[in-house]
Structures are given as structure tokens and as C-alpha cells.
Design an enzyme around this catalytic site. Sequence first.
Site, mmCIF file in Angstrom:
data_model
loop_
_atom_site.group_PDB
_atom_site.id
_atom_site.type_symbol
_atom_site.label_atom_id
_atom_site.label_comp_id
_atom_site.label_asym_id
_atom_site.label_seq_id
_atom_site.Cartn_x
_atom_site.Cartn_y
_atom_site.Cartn_z
ATOM 1 C CD GLU A 1 -2.861 1.198 2.292
ATOM 2 O OE1 GLU A 1 -2.970 0.074 3.139
ATOM 3 O OE2 GLU A 1 -3.537 2.009 2.612
ATOM 4 C CG ASN B 1 -7.930 2.508 5.408
ATOM 5 O OD1 ASN B 1 -8.682 1.865 4.984
ATOM 6 N ND2 ASN B 1 -7.214 2.604 6.523
ATOM 7 C CG ASN C 1 -9.596 -1.131 1.600
ATOM 8 O OD1 ASN C 1 -8.990 -2.161 1.636
ATOM 9 N ND2 ASN C 1 -9.480 -0.088 2.258
ATOM 10 C CD GLU C 2 -10.297 -2.416 5.826
ATOM 11 O OE1 GLU C 2 -10.289 -1.096 6.507
ATOM 12 O OE2 GLU C 2 -9.528 -3.536 6.063
ATOM 13 C CE1 TYR D 1 -3.756 -6.241 8.792
ATOM 14 C CE2 TYR D 1 -5.861 -5.050 8.629
ATOM 15 C CZ TYR D 1 -4.529 -5.446 8.047
ATOM 16 O OH TYR D 1 -4.407 -4.917 6.806
ATOM 17 C CD GLU E 1 -6.197 -4.722 4.085
ATOM 18 O OE1 GLU E 1 -6.194 -4.355 5.379
ATOM 19 O OE2 GLU E 1 -6.516 -3.938 3.301
ATOM 20 C CD GLN F 1 0.065 -2.662 3.737
ATOM 21 O OE1 GLN F 1 0.863 -2.276 2.978
ATOM 22 N NE2 GLN F 1 -0.851 -2.050 4.146
HETATM 23 O O1 AHR Z 1 -3.269 -2.574 5.922
HETATM 24 C C1 AHR Z 1 -3.235 -1.428 7.013
HETATM 25 C C2 AHR Z 1 -4.845 -0.937 6.616
HETATM 26 O O2 AHR Z 1 -5.478 -1.871 7.430
HETATM 27 C C3 AHR Z 1 -5.171 -0.935 5.332
HETATM 28 O O3 AHR Z 1 -5.076 0.322 4.642
HETATM 29 C C4 AHR Z 1 -6.765 -0.959 5.479
HETATM 30 O O4 AHR Z 1 -7.534 -1.589 4.350
HETATM 31 C C5 AHR Z 1 -6.902 -1.835 6.918
HETATM 32 O O5 AHR Z 1 -7.810 -1.075 7.756
#
Ligand code: AHR
Length: 548
Positions: free
Chosen positions: A63, A108, A208-209, A280, A332, A389
Site C-alpha cells: 500500500e 485505505n 476497500n473496506e 487483524y 488483508e 503487508q
Molecule cells: O493494512 C493497513 C490498513 O488496514 C489498510 O489500509 C486498511 O484496508 C486496513 O484497515
Amino acid sequence: MAYRPDRREFLKTLGAAGAILMSSSWLPGFGFARAQGPVGRVVIDQARYRSHLDRRLLGSFLEHLGRAIYTGVYQPDSPLADKLGFRTDVIDEVRELGVPIIRYPGGNFVSGYNWLDGVGPKDERPTVLERAWNSLETNQFGTNEFMDWCKRVGTEPLLGFNLGTGTPEDAVALVEYCNVDRRTKWSELRRSHGYDEPHNVRYWCLGNEMDGPWQMGHMPAREYGRKARDTARQIRTIDDSLQLIACGSSNTILPTYLTWDREVLEECYDQVDGISLHNYYGNTEALTGNDPARYLAMNLDMERQIQEIGAVCDYVQGTLKSGKRLWLSFDEWNVWYRARSGDHVDGERQFAPPLLEEDYNLEDALLVGGFLNTLLRRSDRVRVGCLAQIVNVIAPLVTNDQSVLRQTIYYPYAWALQYARGRVLDPLLESETYRIHAADLRPDFARNDDVPYLDAAVTLDRERGDATVFVLNRDLDGERELIVEWADPVPQRVTACKTLTGDDLKAVNTFDNPRRVVPEPLEAPRPGRTMALKVPPASYSILNVAIT
Ligand code: AHR
């Protein structure tokens, strides 16, 4: 005499365990059975398999964020840069890993990105204020540079559209710019930028999201679903075979979790091929009670999320009477909890600020091994996966001006990339379990449940003539033995047997001490129908065998 693993006995155990575990939430669904004592068992039969592995399951993510692009991938003033300005040490690492697909440019970031800022003569590209991470974006690296870099590292691009502040028109123009040969406005623009041949990008993320209130352009599910549908429908006039991924839930805690996915798919099911899911994880008071044993079970939370999102897809498929089954894109996933707030996420209008620079320790690496086991086990449903990432930002690789460091999580990821090929088998697994408790944890991770000490995944590549068992030992105190029973095929020789372990779960690799946590050889069991693999406490191990 032909070997017969004692399946009846095993299935009896599974049945009994099933009865005991009926009241619990996840184990029977994952094909585990409870055993007594420290010896576990895995029964392997190549006729029982989950999938022919699509290697895209083992992808990653890059990113425009912090030092990921600038000083991670692109640093023209570095002595380590090639003539395009790419860090050659990072290229070597990513190429050696063999990452099959990399998602770009966000995250993001993508939801405020104007892709036109990042193409054409570099001295004419604007420096803009990037609003997702409050940083300066010089646009010296853009779509074409990413395509060049993908070629250098030997990976496939997975591009994202801005469906936040951007329009369907912008998205379709990007597809035309990348994929149409010539004689149209946007393809000729690409050619005028020095790229005569189309890039032929096959996989695309529709935003994205978009469920997240933090996302630029965040909107209600049905509104997003309609925008995604309209975008996808226009794109399909360019190329109907492109693989399009709708934005699903970005975690399991938002109140819209699952409802979002259902409503989005009710709007756009017929136009998309997959849906994304993100998550995450961390060893925190709220998520695990700071308990490493609960932490090492978090790949089972990921497994449950996959089942739940898959169930929503199937529900919508059923209600629409559609013949199409969607696949999932877990694009992700990672451990991320230390560098997640305050200065770690605010670039303060700087260029390439150090953001989301998470230092990974041994327990993180063990859990990443668990996540990879889960993704492999669920590879019949999850086609694309992206470790978020790849460099500097929540990443297995970290650069300084002189070199690149392999963090602890590099090793399980590298093993999956090296050894997981061919078929993903569906082994029967028997292991003693331990109890975890819901009390005081965040609702989406609050479970009273039984967790197997041993967690395994198995792949078998007939062409290459090898099979691999990936084993997480969640037992923090004791060595465990795993009896590996090969119904078919029979191993001829052990080609690799190694483990990642250590006596300090919090140990990390640093530029000063880069080999603090690295794999070590494990005593190889004798090859044969029954192999006894001893795995150290708190470890992630692989056993690779040659088969006939
Ligand atoms: O990977 C970091 C961030 O986590 C990304 O930009 C977003 O998509 C997620 O919330």
C-alpha cells in the site's frame, strides 16, 4: 500386507469427540477430534483433499502507506537502487519468496487515490496530501511502476479501484488504461506513457473496506452494492473474464458484520466473482486477555470467519437461485496491534513517515503459521489471500538504508510459499485440547471452547513428488509427538524437517541481531507409513517428504 490406518477406531473417536464437543462452537466443524495425552495423530490420504491449491491464496499486499513504497520498494537515491529506482535487495527478497500475487495500491489509501496523478512524466506528477494516513504523496511511483516492479519480482498484480471518492467512470478508465490494447482514449494514453503492451491485469478489488466508518466515501451496504454492481457491469463490457472482488466486512466486530455482506451481495451477486474479508489480530487485554495460549488459537477465529462469510455467500446464492458460487478473498490478514494508534497511524503531512512499523516476535510468527494452516484448510473456499503487508508496514521484510531484515513472521510465510503446492489434503487430526475462556474478552473473540494443542495442514504435489505437513504446537510447556499415518502415499525419504521455536515468546529479530529467531533443524522421523514427529513446545514446524 496392505496398510489400513485404523479408521474405524479413529472415526469412533471423532464421533465420541463430536458428542462431547457438540456444545462447543468450532471443533467438530474443523475436523478435529479430541485425544487423551500428549501424543496426537494425523491420518493422511491423498484421495481426501480440499482443493487443488490456487497459489494466489499465498499472496501479499503493498500500500502507499508509511515507508512501504518509498524507501521500501522505491528509493532512487539509494546505492541499492536499480535504474528504475527500485530497491534491488527488496526485489531479491520478494523474488526469492515467490509471492504469487500482490494487492496494490491500498488499503485505505485507494479510497482517495486519483490514479491519473501517478502516471505519465514523473516531473509533471503532483504532490498531494494523502488523507487516509495524513502523509505527503509524491506520486513518483504509480500504476506503471508497480507493473514494472511486479515483473521484476515475478508476481501477479491485484489492483484496487477507488470506489470511495472515485466514480465507476474512473474505475473503468483504469481498466481500459491497463488492459485495452490500443485505439481508445485511455489505452492510447498508456502507450503515450511508454507502455505499448497492455498490462492485462486479471484480478481487481471493487474498493476497500467500504463498510468502515474510517473509509473515505464510506456508505451504506446497499448503496455500495449498487455502485460495485454498476462498476462491474461496465467493466465487463471491456472484458467479461476479469475476476472482480466486492468489498465484504473488514473485521468481525462492526455491528454490520455479515449483514453488510448479505446486503452488498443481494445488490451485486451476479456481477462479481468473489468477496473480500479482512482481519487483524493481537495479543491484547481485550482480544486474548494477554494470554499466549488464547492468542495461538486465533487462527481458529479466522477459520470461523471464513465459514460465516462463506455461509452468507451461499445464502444469497440460494435466494437468488444462482448457479454461481462465490469464492473468498482474504486480502488483508496479519498480526497488528502494537503500532495501531497515535503516531503510528498519523503521517503528520510527512513524506514516507514510519507508520504501522510493527516488530514481530516469536509468538506472532507461530500464529502466522496457524493462519497459513487455516487458509490451506479452507482453500476450497478462499481463493485469494494477502498477508498484509510485504515491506516496512506490518510486514515480514523491513528496510533501513543499508539492508533488509527478515522479521520472525517471514519464516512461516516463506515455508508456505516454498512447500505448499499441488493438492491441499483433508487429513483427520486427533489432539489433546485445552480450554479457553470468554470472560472479559471482546465479543467477537469471546469463546468458551476447546482448542487442540496440535494444528496441522498437509499438501501433496504429485508432479514434484513431495508432501508437506505443517504443524503448530500450541502447547507452551511441553514437547508433543504427532504420529503421522500415511494411508497413501508412502514417504520414501525425509527431505526437510525444521522448526521455528525458542524459549522467549517475545523475542524479535533486529538489524543488530537479525538471527535471534530463525528456523532450526528438527530431528527427522524415519520415513514410512507411520512416522513419529516430535515438535518442541511453542513451535511451528514442517516435515517435507519425497513420495513415489
Ligand atoms: O493494512 C493497513 C490498513 O488496514 C489498510 O489500509 C486498511 O484496508 C486496513 O484497515
